[in-house]
Write an enzyme that holds these catalytic residues in place. Sequence first.
Site, mmCIF file in Angstrom:
data_model
loop_
_atom_site.group_PDB
_atom_site.id
_atom_site.type_symbol
_atom_site.label_atom_id
_atom_site.label_comp_id
_atom_site.label_asym_id
_atom_site.label_seq_id
_atom_site.Cartn_x
_atom_site.Cartn_y
_atom_site.Cartn_z
ATOM 1 N N ALA A 70 0.860 -1.180 0.000
ATOM 2 C CA ALA A 70 0.000 0.000 0.000
ATOM 3 C C ALA A 70 0.898 1.231 0.000
ATOM 4 O O ALA A 70 2.051 1.173 0.460
ATOM 5 C CB ALA A 70 -0.894 -0.018 1.228
ATOM 6 N N GLY A 114 0.733 -5.059 1.069
ATOM 7 C CA GLY A 114 -0.486 -5.205 0.276
ATOM 8 C C GLY A 114 -0.231 -5.868 -1.067
ATOM 9 O O GLY A 114 -1.141 -6.477 -1.642
ATOM 10 N N GLU A 117 -0.321 -9.452 -0.352
ATOM 11 C CA GLU A 117 -1.724 -9.794 -0.067
ATOM 12 C C GLU A 117 -2.538 -9.867 -1.356
ATOM 13 O O GLU A 117 -3.384 -10.746 -1.519
ATOM 14 C CB GLU A 117 -2.306 -8.766 0.912
ATOM 15 N N GLU A 137 4.946 -4.934 7.121
ATOM 16 C CA GLU A 137 4.176 -3.915 7.854
ATOM 17 C C GLU A 137 4.683 -3.708 9.276
ATOM 18 O O GLU A 137 4.644 -2.595 9.802
ATOM 19 C CB GLU A 137 2.689 -4.302 7.898
#
Length: 262
Positions: A70, A114, A117, A137
Amino acid sequence: MSDETFILTALHGDGDRKTALITLNRPKQLNALNDGLMDQLGEALLRFDADPAVGCIVITGSEKAFAAGADIGVLAQHDFISAYTSDLITRNWEHIRRVRKPVIGAVAGFALGGGCELAMMCDVVLAADTAKFGQPEIKLGIIPGAGGTQRLPRAIGKAKAMDLVLSGRMMGAEEAERAGLVSRIVPADKLLDEALALGELVCALGNASVIAAKECVNRAYESTLSEGLMTERRLFHALFGTPDQKEGMDAFLAKRKPNFAR
Ligand code: HXC
């Protein structure tokens, strides 16, 4: 929705049904996933899923990064209230779960946070030998928020998932394949060809049986064994009511190539 183009799309293949290729396109930011990109990705996924001329979808990034996570610049602006009330992640990260056609992730370079993911939300992951996966993260003072703590243990087991999530370290393509995160490794310069070739194989199959197969495998992650087996049995029986079952078996017995209905 932003005016900027954060993804590129194209159709590939020679058959009646095509493979839709979605290329994440913020190369300078290593395809960091911002709201505009996720809006456009979600819209494209649902559009291709609804298009009868499309049989399969491939998501890829650049040579250097599938997606480095992200967008940290955007995440840094959030506090609890804004994250919670804007429904950070859920609003535009979960469209892919509604896609019924197969989605292939073709991963080269970084697939972090992300990005890892997103790769795990794909049905099949092909990795270039340059691919690097991780959930860093924890190094930013947060935890994965788009399924990393849930899909990683299901894919590679608790021990390795803890190892990655708690340390934030990256794992290379070979370790990822050994662990079961990716289905196979291909040379980086062949990644797209291999992903599109797999897409073409899927496009030539019966659409209903392909969708049923994906639905059944996904049930394995959402149900007890008995419920999953029952779903499989019901769809197995149902497919005997399709022209594709007649065509597939007639073709085998007649020693010819099947020509499945669309
Ligand atoms: C915003 C990013 C970014 C990210 C890279 N960039 N990753 N920008 N968000 N996630 C930008 C850099 O700031 C830099 O911009 C440019 O891309 C190139 O990156 P470099 O760091 O110069 O490249 P390199 O030295 O090769 O290092 C590559 C890297 C590193 C190891 C991937 O960029 C990195 O650690 N990125 C962050 C990875 C990460 O922590 N991901 C998790 C994010 S949190 P400039 O302008 O300087 O050229 C997350 C939460 C998910 O994903 C929650 C659910 C969605």
